[in-house]
Design a protein around this motif. Sequence first.
Motif, PDB file in Angstrom:
ATOM      1  N   LEU A 158       0.831  -1.202   0.000  1.00 23.66           N
ATOM      2  CA  LEU A 158       0.000   0.000   0.000  1.00 23.66           C
ATOM      3  C   LEU A 158       0.866   1.252   0.000  1.00 23.66           C
ATOM      4  CD1 LEU A 158      -2.965  -0.775   2.434  1.00 23.66           C
ATOM      5  CD2 LEU A 158      -3.025  -0.572  -0.052  1.00 23.66           C
ATOM      6  N   ALA A 159       2.003   1.197   0.700  1.00 25.82           N
ATOM      7  CA  ALA A 159       2.897   2.357   0.750  1.00 25.82           C
ATOM      8  C   ALA A 159       3.433   2.699  -0.626  1.00 25.82           C
ATOM      9  CB  ALA A 159       4.047   2.084   1.724  1.00 25.82           C
ATOM     10  N   GLU A 160       3.857   1.699  -1.383  1.00 24.25           N
ATOM     11  CA  GLU A 160       4.391   1.935  -2.728  1.00 24.25           C
ATOM     12  C   GLU A 160       3.299   2.478  -3.655  1.00 24.25           C
ATOM     13  OE1 GLU A 160       6.958   2.166  -5.935  1.00 24.25           O
ATOM     14  OE2 GLU A 160       7.492   1.724  -3.857  1.00 24.25           O
ATOM     15  N   ALA A 161       2.096   1.910  -3.576  1.00 22.18           N
ATOM     16  CA  ALA A 161       1.006   2.377  -4.417  1.00 22.18           C
ATOM     17  C   ALA A 161       0.652   3.829  -4.110  1.00 22.18           C
ATOM     18  CB  ALA A 161      -0.220   1.482  -4.228  1.00 22.18           C
ATOM     19  N   ALA A 162       0.626   4.193  -2.820  1.00 22.03           N
ATOM     20  CA  ALA A 162       0.303   5.571  -2.439  1.00 22.03           C
ATOM     21  C   ALA A 162       1.363   6.537  -2.930  1.00 22.03           C
ATOM     22  CB  ALA A 162       0.164   5.664  -0.916  1.00 22.03           C
ATOM     23  N   ALA A 163       2.635   6.159  -2.793  1.00 22.36           N
ATOM     24  CA  ALA A 163       3.722   7.029  -3.240  1.00 22.36           C
ATOM     25  C   ALA A 163       3.680   7.233  -4.752  1.00 22.36           C
ATOM     26  CB  ALA A 163       5.066   6.444  -2.814  1.00 22.36           C
ATOM     27  N   ARG A 164       3.449   6.157  -5.505  1.00 20.82           N
ATOM     28  CA  ARG A 164       3.408   6.280  -6.961  1.00 20.82           C
ATOM     29  C   ARG A 164       2.279   7.201  -7.422  1.00 20.82           C
ATOM     30  NH1 ARG A 164       5.268   1.167 -10.332  1.00 20.82           N
ATOM     31  NH2 ARG A 164       6.904   0.344  -8.981  1.00 20.82           N
ATOM     32  N   GLN A 165       1.155   7.140  -6.734  1.00 26.67           N
ATOM     33  CA  GLN A 165       0.026   7.960  -7.151  1.00 26.67           C
ATOM     34  C   GLN A 165       0.341   9.447  -7.049  1.00 26.67           C
ATOM     35  OE1 GLN A 165      -3.671   8.035  -4.744  1.00 26.67           O
ATOM     36  NE2 GLN A 165      -4.730   7.524  -6.641  1.00 26.67           N
ATOM     37  N   VAL A 166       0.910   9.877  -5.928  1.00 23.58           N
ATOM     38  CA  VAL A 166       1.178  11.314  -5.781  1.00 23.58           C
ATOM     39  C   VAL A 166       2.374  11.735  -6.627  1.00 23.58           C
ATOM     40  CG1 VAL A 166       0.140  11.392  -3.492  1.00 23.58           C
ATOM     41  CG2 VAL A 166       2.588  11.002  -3.693  1.00 23.58           C
ATOM     42  N   GLU A 167       3.322  10.832  -6.871  1.00 25.43           N
ATOM     43  CA  GLU A 167       4.477  11.185  -7.696  1.00 25.43           C
ATOM     44  C   GLU A 167       4.103  11.365  -9.162  1.00 25.43           C
ATOM     45  OE1 GLU A 167       7.796   8.868  -4.919  1.00 25.43           O
ATOM     46  OE2 GLU A 167       6.992   7.927  -6.724  1.00 25.43           O
ATOM     47  N   ALA A 168       2.997  10.760  -9.601  1.00 23.61           N
ATOM     48  CA  ALA A 168       2.560  10.898 -10.987  1.00 23.61           C
ATOM     49  C   ALA A 168       1.845  12.220 -11.242  1.00 23.61           C
ATOM     50  CB  ALA A 168       1.629   9.746 -11.362  1.00 23.61           C
ATOM     51  N   ALA A 169       1.392  12.904 -10.186  1.00 26.31           N
ATOM     52  CA  ALA A 169       0.536  14.080 -10.329  1.00 26.31           C
ATOM     53  C   ALA A 169       1.311  15.286 -10.832  1.00 26.31           C
ATOM     54  CB  ALA A 169      -0.124  14.418  -8.996  1.00 26.31           C
ATOM     55  N   GLN A 170       0.586  16.145 -11.544  1.00 25.74           N
ATOM     56  CA  GLN A 170       1.099  17.476 -11.874  1.00 25.74           C
ATOM     57  C   GLN A 170       0.413  18.548 -11.032  1.00 25.74           C
ATOM     58  OE1 GLN A 170       0.230  16.082 -15.798  1.00 25.74           O
ATOM     59  NE2 GLN A 170       1.963  17.227 -16.597  1.00 25.74           N
ATOM     60  N   VAL A 171      -0.781  18.223 -10.545  1.00 21.07           N
ATOM     61  CA  VAL A 171      -1.494  19.068  -9.590  1.00 21.07           C
ATOM     62  C   VAL A 171      -2.069  18.147  -8.523  1.00 21.07           C
ATOM     63  CG1 VAL A 171      -3.362  20.728  -9.205  1.00 21.07           C
ATOM     64  CG2 VAL A 171      -2.113  20.743 -11.383  1.00 21.07           C
ATOM     65  N   MET A 172      -1.951  18.542  -7.256  1.00 21.76           N
ATOM     66  CA  MET A 172      -2.556  17.791  -6.164  1.00 21.76           C
ATOM     67  C   MET A 172      -3.522  18.700  -5.406  1.00 21.76           C
ATOM     68  SD  MET A 172       0.614  15.484  -4.712  1.00 21.76           S
ATOM     69  CE  MET A 172       1.931  16.681  -4.997  1.00 21.76           C
ATOM     70  N   VAL A 173      -4.700  18.178  -5.121  1.00 13.14           N
ATOM     71  CA  VAL A 173      -5.703  18.907  -4.349  1.00 13.14           C
ATOM     72  C   VAL A 173      -5.807  18.233  -2.992  1.00 13.14           C
ATOM     73  CG1 VAL A 173      -8.105  19.641  -4.203  1.00 13.14           C
ATOM     74  CG2 VAL A 173      -6.956  19.582  -6.430  1.00 13.14           C
ATOM     75  N   LEU A 174      -5.384  18.936  -1.962  1.00 14.29           N
ATOM     76  CA  LEU A 174      -5.319  18.375  -0.613  1.00 14.29           C
ATOM     77  C   LEU A 174      -6.580  18.741   0.139  1.00 14.29           C
ATOM     78  CD1 LEU A 174      -3.458  16.861   1.382  1.00 14.29           C
ATOM     79  CD2 LEU A 174      -2.484  19.070   2.013  1.00 14.29           C
ATOM     80  N   ARG A 175      -7.318  17.732   0.557  1.00  9.98           N
ATOM     81  CA  ARG A 175      -8.583  17.970   1.255  1.00  9.98           C
ATOM     82  C   ARG A 175      -8.325  18.464   2.669  1.00  9.98           C
ATOM     83  NH1 ARG A 175     -12.855  13.685   1.623  1.00  9.98           N
ATOM     84  NH2 ARG A 175     -14.229  15.503   1.655  1.00  9.98           N
ATOM     85  N   GLU A 176      -9.078  19.467   3.075  1.00 11.50           N
ATOM     86  CA  GLU A 176      -8.965  19.983   4.426  1.00 11.50           C
ATOM     87  C   GLU A 176      -9.934  19.259   5.345  1.00 11.50           C
ATOM     88  OE1 GLU A 176      -8.999  24.058   5.240  1.00 11.50           O
ATOM     89  OE2 GLU A 176      -7.694  24.650   3.598  1.00 11.50           O
ATOM     90  N   GLY A 177      -9.516  19.107   6.619  1.00 11.34           N
ATOM     91  CA  GLY A 177     -10.388  18.557   7.636  1.00 11.34           C
ATOM     92  C   GLY A 177     -10.813  19.655   8.584  1.00 11.34           C
ATOM     93  N   GLY A 178     -11.145  19.276   9.805  1.00 14.61           N
ATOM     94  CA  GLY A 178     -11.516  20.263  10.805  1.00 14.61           C
ATOM     95  C   GLY A 178     -10.307  20.919  11.420  1.00 14.61           C
TER      96      GLY A 178
END
Length: 394
Positions: A158-178
Motif C-alpha cells: 500500500l505504501a508503494e502504491a500511495a507514493a506512486r500515485q502522488v508522484e505521478a501528479a502534476q497538480v494535487m488537491v489536498l482535502r482539508e479537515g476540521g
Amino acid sequence: MLGLVSGNTPEARGRVLDLLRRASPDALVLSVSVHGDEAGPYPFVQRFAAGGDGRWRASLSQAATGDPAVIIRQDLGAIARAAPCSHVVLALPDNMDTLPFLAELWRTPLGRTPLSDHYDLAPLVVGVDPGRLLSDLRCVHRAAHIFGDHPHTVPFTLAEAAARQVEAAQVMVLREGGAEDDGRLEGSRALLAHLNPSAMILLDGEERDSASLTPLTRPDSGWAAAGPADRLDVIAPAIRRRGIDRGVASVLWRSRRPLHPQRLAECLPRIMPAVVRSRGHLWVATHPDAVISWRSAGRHLELRQAGSWLEDGDTGAWRAASPERRTLASWHWHDYYGERRNEIVFTGAELGEERLRAALDTAVLDDRELALGADHWTCLPDPLLGTGTQGPEG
C-alpha cells in the motif's frame, strides 16, 4: 483536450471532479473502474459518462472485459471523431498505476491514429486525503493489486502504491479537515511537496473562482516534449526539494563509483529507519552492466534490474532511449565507465544528512577494489541481488 483525475479516496477524487466541472461546465466526464476477473485473462472494465453530449452518455455507460488501455483508447477515439472539439475528463480509479497506464494508453497501435492527433493533455490532477495518505505510507504488510501497462494486476505494498500515485501528479488537491486536523494537513502538505517537488499543491478549502481553476484545464506543453512513456525511464533527473518543511527533508546522494553489495546491505539499518520514500538507480559492482532501480516506501525496499547502461557505439540503444535519458548520459558521460553512476533521493523526517551520506559513502568500492576491475567485482558476495543472477531479488 483530455484531462486526467485520480485520488486516494473516492471522496478526494470526487472533489477534484467538482472543481473541474466548475472550470469547464461542458466537459464530458468518463469515469472508469477496473476489477480483476480471476476466471479469465482480462479484467472487467466499467465506464460511466456524465455531462457533455447526451447521445454519448448512453453508449459509454457500459461494461466490457478486456485490456483497460485498449477499451478506453477506443472510447476516446470514438468521442474525438464524433465531437472533435470536446473536453473530456478521464477519472481513473485508485487501483491504477497511473503513469504506466497512461504510457500504454498514449501508445499508438500499428495502423491506428494517435490519440495525440485528437487531444492535448491537461495536467493529471490527484485528490489527496491526508489521513489516508499518512496511513498508507506506513503500510507495508498489505498488498495492493494495481493495474498498469498490461491487463493483469501487479502487487505492490500500500505504501508503494500511495507514493506512486502522488508522484505521478502534476497538480494535487489536498482535502482539508476540521481545526483538529491542522497539524496533519500541514505535515501532509510538506510531505507532498518533497515527494513531488514539481507539482502544484492546492488546498481544497480555499475559495476559488473559475479563473483560478484554469490551470486544471490548460493543456500541459510538457507532454509534447516528453510523453508518459519517457517519464518511466529508470534513469531520470533527480528532483528534490531543498530545505526542511515541518521536519520533512530530502537528501540527494550521488556517487560515480560502483557499490559493494555486501557493505550496502550492512549499512541499510543505519540509513532506512527515518526514510518515508526513496527512489533512484544504482551501479552495483556484481552487476556492472545492469541499471538497478531502487524504490522504498515505508519500511519496504525493492531493488530490481531495470535495463542496461548505455554503451558507446550501441546506436540502437541510444535511439530507443528517451531524449531526456540521452541528454543525461551526455552530461554524466565518463570515458571509461560511460553513464554508470548511483543516484538516490531520500525523503523523511530527521534523516540525518551527514550520517546518511557517510554510511553510503562507505559502501562504494575503494581505490584498491576499483583497480581490480569488473571481472573481480562479479565475484564479490551479494546478499541483495545474488552474484551473477539476472532477475530481481529483495
